[in-house]
Scaffold this motif. Structure first.
Motif, PDB file in Angstrom:
ATOM      1  N   ARG A  22      26.679  51.775  56.205  1.00  0.00           N
ATOM      2  CA  ARG A  22      27.848  51.289  56.948  1.00  0.00           C
ATOM      3  C   ARG A  22      29.086  51.531  56.111  1.00  0.00           C
ATOM      4  N   PHE A  23      30.141  51.965  56.778  1.00  0.00           N
ATOM      5  CA  PHE A  23      31.423  52.192  56.118  1.00  0.00           C
ATOM      6  C   PHE A  23      32.505  51.484  56.918  1.00  0.00           C
ATOM      7  N   ASP A  24      33.348  50.723  56.231  1.00  0.00           N
ATOM      8  CA  ASP A  24      34.479  50.036  56.853  1.00  0.00           C
ATOM      9  C   ASP A  24      35.762  50.662  56.345  1.00  0.00           C
ATOM     10  N   PHE A  25      36.658  50.983  57.268  1.00  0.00           N
ATOM     11  CA  PHE A  25      37.943  51.575  56.932  1.00  0.00           C
ATOM     12  C   PHE A  25      39.039  50.651  57.436  1.00  0.00           C
ATOM     13  N   ASP A  26      39.748  49.997  56.512  1.00  0.00           N
ATOM     14  CA  ASP A  26      40.867  49.141  56.894  1.00  0.00           C
ATOM     15  C   ASP A  26      42.070  50.006  57.210  1.00  0.00           C
ATOM     16  N   GLN A  27      42.712  49.725  58.356  1.00  0.00           N
ATOM     17  CA  GLN A  27      43.854  50.499  58.817  1.00  0.00           C
ATOM     18  C   GLN A  27      45.163  49.823  58.398  1.00  0.00           C
ATOM     19  N   GLU A  28      46.217  50.606  58.279  1.00  0.00           N
ATOM     20  CA  GLU A  28      47.530  50.057  57.903  1.00  0.00           C
ATOM     21  C   GLU A  28      48.070  49.086  58.944  1.00  0.00           C
TER      22      GLU A  28
ATOM     23  N   GLY B   1      46.448  46.794  60.441  1.00  0.00           N
ATOM     24  CA  GLY B   1      45.672  45.555  60.458  1.00  0.00           C
ATOM     25  C   GLY B   1      44.329  45.687  61.149  1.00  0.00           C
ATOM     26  N   GLY B   2      44.060  46.839  61.708  1.00  0.00           N
ATOM     27  CA  GLY B   2      42.772  47.059  62.359  1.00  0.00           C
ATOM     28  C   GLY B   2      41.708  47.481  61.355  1.00  0.00           C
ATOM     29  N   ARG B   3      40.485  47.542  61.834  1.00  0.00           N
ATOM     30  CA  ARG B   3      39.368  47.989  61.000  1.00  0.00           C
ATOM     31  C   ARG B   3      38.455  48.885  61.826  1.00  0.00           C
ATOM     32  N   LEU B   4      38.116  50.022  61.261  1.00  0.00           N
ATOM     33  CA  LEU B   4      37.165  50.952  61.864  1.00  0.00           C
ATOM     34  C   LEU B   4      35.868  50.842  61.080  1.00  0.00           C
ATOM     35  N   THR B   5      34.768  50.593  61.796  1.00  0.00           N
ATOM     36  CA  THR B   5      33.448  50.470  61.173  1.00  0.00           C
ATOM     37  C   THR B   5      32.537  51.534  61.754  1.00  0.00           C
ATOM     38  N   VAL B   6      31.921  52.301  60.867  1.00  0.00           N
ATOM     39  CA  VAL B   6      30.993  53.355  61.267  1.00  0.00           C
ATOM     40  C   VAL B   6      29.671  53.088  60.576  1.00  0.00           C
ATOM     41  N   GLY B   7      28.583  53.131  61.326  1.00  0.00           N
ATOM     42  CA  GLY B   7      27.285  52.859  60.727  1.00  0.00           C
ATOM     43  C   GLY B   7      26.190  53.648  61.402  1.00  0.00           C
ATOM     44  N   GLY B   8      25.074  53.735  60.723  1.00  0.00           N
ATOM     45  CA  GLY B   8      23.921  54.419  61.277  1.00  0.00           C
ATOM     46  C   GLY B   8      22.692  54.063  60.481  1.00  0.00           C
ATOM     47  N   GLY B   9      21.540  54.351  61.067  1.00  0.00           N
ATOM     48  CA  GLY B   9      20.324  54.029  60.370  1.00  0.00           C
ATOM     49  C   GLY B   9      19.114  54.699  60.971  1.00  0.00           C
ATOM     50  N   TYR B  10      18.030  54.630  60.214  1.00  0.00           N
ATOM     51  CA  TYR B  10      16.759  55.234  60.599  1.00  0.00           C
ATOM     52  C   TYR B  10      15.660  54.341  60.062  1.00  0.00           C
ATOM     53  N   ALA B  11      14.623  54.100  60.869  1.00  0.00           N
ATOM     54  CA  ALA B  11      13.481  53.313  60.407  1.00  0.00           C
ATOM     55  C   ALA B  11      12.211  53.927  60.968  1.00  0.00           C
ATOM     56  N   GLY B  12      11.278  54.252  60.082  1.00  0.00           N
ATOM     57  CA  GLY B  12       9.967  54.730  60.504  1.00  0.00           C
ATOM     58  C   GLY B  12       9.011  53.558  60.562  1.00  0.00           C
ATOM     59  N   THR B  13       7.977  53.683  61.398  1.00  0.00           N
ATOM     60  CA  THR B  13       7.020  52.587  61.511  1.00  0.00           C
ATOM     61  C   THR B  13       5.640  53.123  61.852  1.00  0.00           C
ATOM     62  N   GLN B  14       4.642  52.327  61.557  1.00  0.00           N
ATOM     63  CA  GLN B  14       3.279  52.594  61.985  1.00  0.00           C
ATOM     64  C   GLN B  14       2.524  51.285  61.936  1.00  0.00           C
TER      65      GLN B  14
ATOM     66  N   TYR C 257      35.958  49.595  66.527  1.00  0.00           N
ATOM     67  CA  TYR C 257      37.327  49.362  66.070  1.00  0.00           C
ATOM     68  C   TYR C 257      37.722  47.949  66.477  1.00  0.00           C
ATOM     69  N   THR C 258      38.241  47.172  65.525  1.00  0.00           N
ATOM     70  CA  THR C 258      38.717  45.827  65.827  1.00  0.00           C
ATOM     71  C   THR C 258      40.119  45.646  65.259  1.00  0.00           C
ATOM     72  N   LYS C 259      40.900  44.900  65.993  1.00  0.00           N
ATOM     73  CA  LYS C 259      42.230  44.499  65.517  1.00  0.00           C
ATOM     74  C   LYS C 259      42.520  43.138  66.134  1.00  0.00           C
ATOM     75  N   GLY C 260      42.507  42.105  65.307  1.00  0.00           N
ATOM     76  CA  GLY C 260      42.669  40.752  65.823  1.00  0.00           C
ATOM     77  C   GLY C 260      41.522  40.439  66.773  1.00  0.00           C
ATOM     78  N   ALA C 261      41.849  40.060  68.004  1.00  0.00           N
ATOM     79  CA  ALA C 261      40.829  39.726  68.999  1.00  0.00           C
ATOM     80  C   ALA C 261      40.426  40.923  69.851  1.00  0.00           C
ATOM     81  N   PHE C 262      41.027  42.086  69.601  1.00  0.00           N
ATOM     82  CA  PHE C 262      40.687  43.289  70.371  1.00  0.00           C
ATOM     83  C   PHE C 262      39.515  44.002  69.703  1.00  0.00           C
ATOM     84  N   LYS C 263      38.579  44.432  70.521  1.00  0.00           N
ATOM     85  CA  LYS C 263      37.409  45.142  69.996  1.00  0.00           C
ATOM     86  C   LYS C 263      36.985  46.229  70.979  1.00  0.00           C
ATOM     87  N   VAL C 264      36.716  47.420  70.449  1.00  0.00           N
ATOM     88  CA  VAL C 264      36.159  48.507  71.253  1.00  0.00           C
ATOM     89  C   VAL C 264      35.078  49.172  70.407  1.00  0.00           C
ATOM     90  N   GLY C 265      33.951  49.458  71.028  1.00  0.00           N
ATOM     91  CA  GLY C 265      32.862  50.024  70.243  1.00  0.00           C
ATOM     92  C   GLY C 265      31.859  50.764  71.096  1.00  0.00           C
TER      93      GLY C 265
END
Length: 194
Positions: free
Chosen positions: A5-11, A13-26, A51-59
């Protein structure tokens, strides 16, 4: 298992969060039709951006599952081999929400609204005719504060691709706080799960 996961704080006041993952199972999974042996190489992967800024969120996110699993007890009469549960599913989701505060006189309001869209793709050996599905939903809620009382009124409308009519889900809550440490609450809601 891997997750990043990577968080990028914007000038602004917003924040962009990018994440990903992989899990194997048996291993063994117990179901209503007997145990299945989830074979090595089965996995789940996901990606998410928000992306979040205050109470606004889009993802948005993507989930992918790819599993092969023979049944340990049941034999397919046509092939004389174990009943096979192989499935691949993809879920694509987008959501947006926001809240605004309004004050005036002795009343305060917190208005919250948003919506989402989702696409589910299915490829399942035990349900070869399973249809892919689209889902759309929207909601609004108003929380009204005055003195020791709080009233929340909300509604959600959902439209599922496998159901003909949209579904309406209302909710209402009345709360009275005689002291800071106590509250009396009465609520009603109608929920729907596809």
């Amino acid at each position: 298992k891997f997750d990043a996961r990577f968080d990028f704080d914007q000038e602004n006041g917003g924040r962009l969060t990018v994440g990903g993952g992989y899990a194997g199972t048996q291993g063994i999974i117990h179901t209503g039709i007997g145990p299945f042996q989830i074979e090595s190489g089965s996995y789940m992967a996901y990606g998410r951006i928000t992306y979040t800024k205050g109470a606004f969120k889009v993802g948005s996110f993507l989930n992918h599952v790819d599993t092969d699993a023979p049944n340990l007890l049941l034999i397919d009469p046509a092939t004389k081999a174990p009943v096979q549960l192989n499935f691949k599913t993809d879920t694509f989701d987008f959501e947006i929400s926001h809240s605004k505060v309004f004050t005036g006189g002795s009343l305060s309001h917190v208005l919250t609204y948003g919506g989402n869209a989702r696409r589910n793709n299915f490829d399942i050996t035990l349900a070869p005719d399973a249809e892919d599905r689209n889902e759309f939903g929207g909601y609004v809620q108003d929380e009204i504060f005055t003195g020791k009382f709080r009233l929340a009124l909300g509604a959600r409308v959902d439209k599922f691709g496998n159901i003909e009519d949209p579904v309406f889900s209302p909710r209402a809550t009345l709360m009275f706080k005689p002291t800071n440490d106590h509250s009396i609450r009465v609520s009603f809601n109608k929920a729907f799960r596809s």
